[in-house]
Scaffold this active site. Structure first.
Site, PDB file in Angstrom:
ATOM      1  N   ARG A   1       0.789  -1.102   0.047  1.00  0.00           N
ATOM      2  CA  ARG A   1       0.055   0.020   0.066  1.00  0.00           C
ATOM      3  C   ARG A   1       0.832   1.216   0.079  1.00  0.00           C
ATOM      4  NH1 ARG A   1      -2.176   3.416   4.502  1.00  0.00           N
ATOM      5  NH2 ARG A   1      -3.847   4.467   3.385  1.00  0.00           N
TER       6      ARG A   1
ATOM      7  N   HIS B   1      -2.411  11.027   0.575  1.00  0.00           N
ATOM      8  CA  HIS B   1      -2.201  10.846   1.737  1.00  0.00           C
ATOM      9  C   HIS B   1      -1.450  12.222   2.410  1.00  0.00           C
ATOM     10  CE1 HIS B   1      -0.911   7.604   4.918  1.00  0.00           C
ATOM     11  NE2 HIS B   1      -0.527   8.743   5.317  1.00  0.00           N
TER      12      HIS B   1
ATOM     13  N   GLU C   1      -7.218   8.683   6.128  1.00  0.00           N
ATOM     14  CA  GLU C   1      -7.640   9.393   7.222  1.00  0.00           C
ATOM     15  C   GLU C   1      -7.903  10.999   6.873  1.00  0.00           C
ATOM     16  OE1 GLU C   1      -4.197   9.005   9.868  1.00  0.00           O
ATOM     17  OE2 GLU C   1      -4.267   6.683   9.636  1.00  0.00           O
TER      18      GLU C   1
ATOM     19  N   ASN D   1      -7.684   2.140   9.501  1.00  0.00           N
ATOM     20  CA  ASN D   1      -6.459   2.233  10.277  1.00  0.00           C
ATOM     21  C   ASN D   1      -6.646   2.398  11.782  1.00  0.00           C
ATOM     22  OD1 ASN D   1      -5.467   2.668   7.555  1.00  0.00           O
ATOM     23  ND2 ASN D   1      -4.788   4.918   8.013  1.00  0.00           N
TER      24      ASN D   1
ATOM     25  N   TYR E   1      -4.738   2.271  15.738  1.00  0.00           N
ATOM     26  CA  TYR E   1      -3.642   1.920  16.613  1.00  0.00           C
ATOM     27  C   TYR E   1      -4.180   2.076  17.942  1.00  0.00           C
ATOM     28  CZ  TYR E   1      -1.063   3.434  12.555  1.00  0.00           C
ATOM     29  OH  TYR E   1      -0.534   3.220  11.046  1.00  0.00           O
TER      30      TYR E   1
ATOM     31  N   GLU F   1      -3.890   0.181   7.910  1.00  0.00           N
ATOM     32  CA  GLU F   1      -2.725   0.456   8.723  1.00  0.00           C
ATOM     33  C   GLU F   1      -2.919  -0.104  10.170  1.00  0.00           C
ATOM     34  OE1 GLU F   1      -1.516   4.631   9.294  1.00  0.00           O
ATOM     35  OE2 GLU F   1      -1.870   4.784   6.947  1.00  0.00           O
TER      36      GLU F   1
END
Ligand code: IFM
Length: 479
Positions: free
Chosen positions: A77, A120, A165, A303, A305, A384
């Site tokens: 990616r 991005h 994002e 994504n 985290y 991600e």
């Protein structure tokens, strides 16, 4: 030993983004992006790092792809740099586009599936000078750029992601100011979010118009970074309300228009009386926009985290001031990225990464299940997931056990969601290699591959070797 299997054909990969790895910021006609400008603002980037050289991926791309191959990645990616392909956001620059043609060919020749993202975060500075994402015209310029890329690569690339994002682009860029372009203009973040979504919808519409459909093997989606907002003190009404607001400004501001064709009612009440350019944000939403934005998607990129823990605190407070974060931040003052809402803190006593992000794999399962249950989300790719760690090379190796553990925990959490009916098709580690981590510069390492920024030597970390075996076996032992 118990083994958990992934579905046949599950896509294993790693991710990176143009500005974070390419360097070569003046090569072949590229013009500055908002990040080239932002890195020169005093205090904006930790230790004053810039990404002018970064990982020299622009020159070293063939060797980097060969390393991906050696590590057994099935997919890569990457993102394309808008200011390379269309300098200043204007006409196509064949020399800039050529880099991505070569990258795509190199990946395909090597048997790696390209999984590109069109945006991005590297908006051409010339477009920011005309208002950036608060200017509706930027969405149309995005469409021109994206179609030029599709003209060139549409025959060889099957899966297209419009934005990465957009929460960060909109709310960190135009409300909080911790990201480029560093504007701190309150509800401007919502206006920017709308124009980002409009750009996304325009591309999806045009892509479908060109016959881009899943039954022809051509798919399109968007990557969000939705969070799970748990109140800091669930017994405090104000914290519960802060969690609702954060959910609105972070998740529902994107998910509701994309999947329900409308903005949330409480977003309207939470921003009551807030103006951008002397107007409420709703005035920027024109007839037909929401129909475009809610065009059905083939996949949703997620994504993840960490979750968030909102508290009703003064919204210009900085996290480190209140909880004594161990992490060194860049010094430029920021606002909360949530217009009018409190800041977010890690809870003490919880496991955290070296970046003080709480490790909460259960939140990952909860998030994925919510996307299915509330939004009936299309198939999901985890675009991600990964961890920042203070990695060091010792005798030619990097023993990053914390990274392997983190990924394992999140893969189990993802499998738990799949057991509950969530259709996850692939998983990309962030990141393929260490890179320029935005306002944290090069100090924060997320890579499977270590990069020595003095010599540009790449050293696969222990996690890379482990991930390579996992991808080959397509299954995960239960510890
Ligand atoms: O490095 C970033 C990436 O560009 C976007 N998602 C989060 C990563 C880690 O902070």
């Amino acid at each position: 030993m118990t083994i958990r299997e992934f579905p046949p054909g599950f896509l294993w990969g790693a991710a990176a983004a143009a500005y974070q790895i390419e360097g070569a910021v003046h090569a072949d006609g590229r013009t500055p992006s908002i990040w080239d400008t932002f890195v020169t603002v005093p205090g904006a980037i930790l230790h004053g790092d810039t990404a002018d050289v970064a990982c020299e991926h622009y020159e070293r791309m063939p060797q980097d792809v060969a390393l991906m191959k050696r590590l057994g990645l099935a997919s890569y990616r990457f993102s394309l740099a808008w200011p390379r392909v269309c300098p200043d956001g204007g006409a196509l620059n064949p020399a800039g586009l050529d880099f991505y043609r070569r990258l795509t060919d190199e990946l395909l020749d090597t048997g790696i599936t390209p999984f590109p993202t069109l945006y991005h975060w590297d908006l051409p500075q010339a477009l920011e000078d005309r208002g950036g994402w608060t200017n509706r015209d930027t969405a149309y310029r995005f469409l021109d750029y994206a179609m030029a890329v599709h003209d060139a690569l549409g025959d060889r690339i099957d899966s297209w992601t419009t934005l990465n994002e957009p929460w960060c682009s909109a709310f960190m860029g135009y409300t909080g100011g911790g990201h480029a372009p560093g504007r701190q203009e309150g509800v401007a973040g919502v206006v920017a979010a709308h124009h980002l979504l409009l750009g996304h919808g325009l591309f999806v519409d045009a892509f479908r118009g060109r016959g881009g459909t899943a039954d022809r093997g051509k798919t399109v989606g968007i990557t969000l970074n939705p969070t799970v907002a748990d109140p800091f003190d669930p017994s405090r009404e104000e914290d519960v309300d802060a969690a609702r607001r954060l959910d609105g400004f972070h998740n529902r501001v994107f998910l509701d228009p994309l999947f329900h064709g409308k903005y949330p009612d409480d977003l309207e009440s939470d921003t009551d009386g807030m103006l951008f350019d002397a107007k409420p944000w709703q005035d920027f939403v024109l007839d037909g926009d929401l129909e475009l934005i809610s065009r059905p998607l083939d996949f949703l990129g997620v994504n993840f985290y960490h979750g968030d823990v909102p508290a009703a605190l003064p919204y210009d407070a900085q996290p480190g001031e209140l909880l004594g974060s161990r992490i060194e931040h860049s010094s430029r003052p920021r606002q909360s990225p949530y217009p009018g809402a409190g800041m977010v803190f890690p809870r003490t006593g919880r496991p955290t990464t070296d970046r003080d992000w709480e490790i909460d794999p259960v939140a990952f399962t909860r998030l994925l299940v919510r996307l299915k249950d509330v939004y009936d989300a299309p198939p999901v790719y985890i675009t991600e997931n990964g961890v920042m760690a203070c990695d060091v090379v010792e005798d030619g190796a990097v023993h990053d056990t914390a990274r392997q553990r983190f990924i394992e925990q999140h893969l189990h959490a993802m499998l738990d969601a799949m057991d509950r009916g969530v259709d996850v098709r692939g998983y990309f580690v962030w990141s393929f290699m260490d890179n320029f981590e935005w306002s944290y510069g090069f100090a924060h390492r997320f890579g499977l591959v270590h990069v020595d920024y003095d010599t540009q030597v790449r050293t696969p970390k222990d996690s890379a070797l482990w991930f390579s075996r996992l991808a080959a076996q397509n299954r995960l032992p239960v510890a």
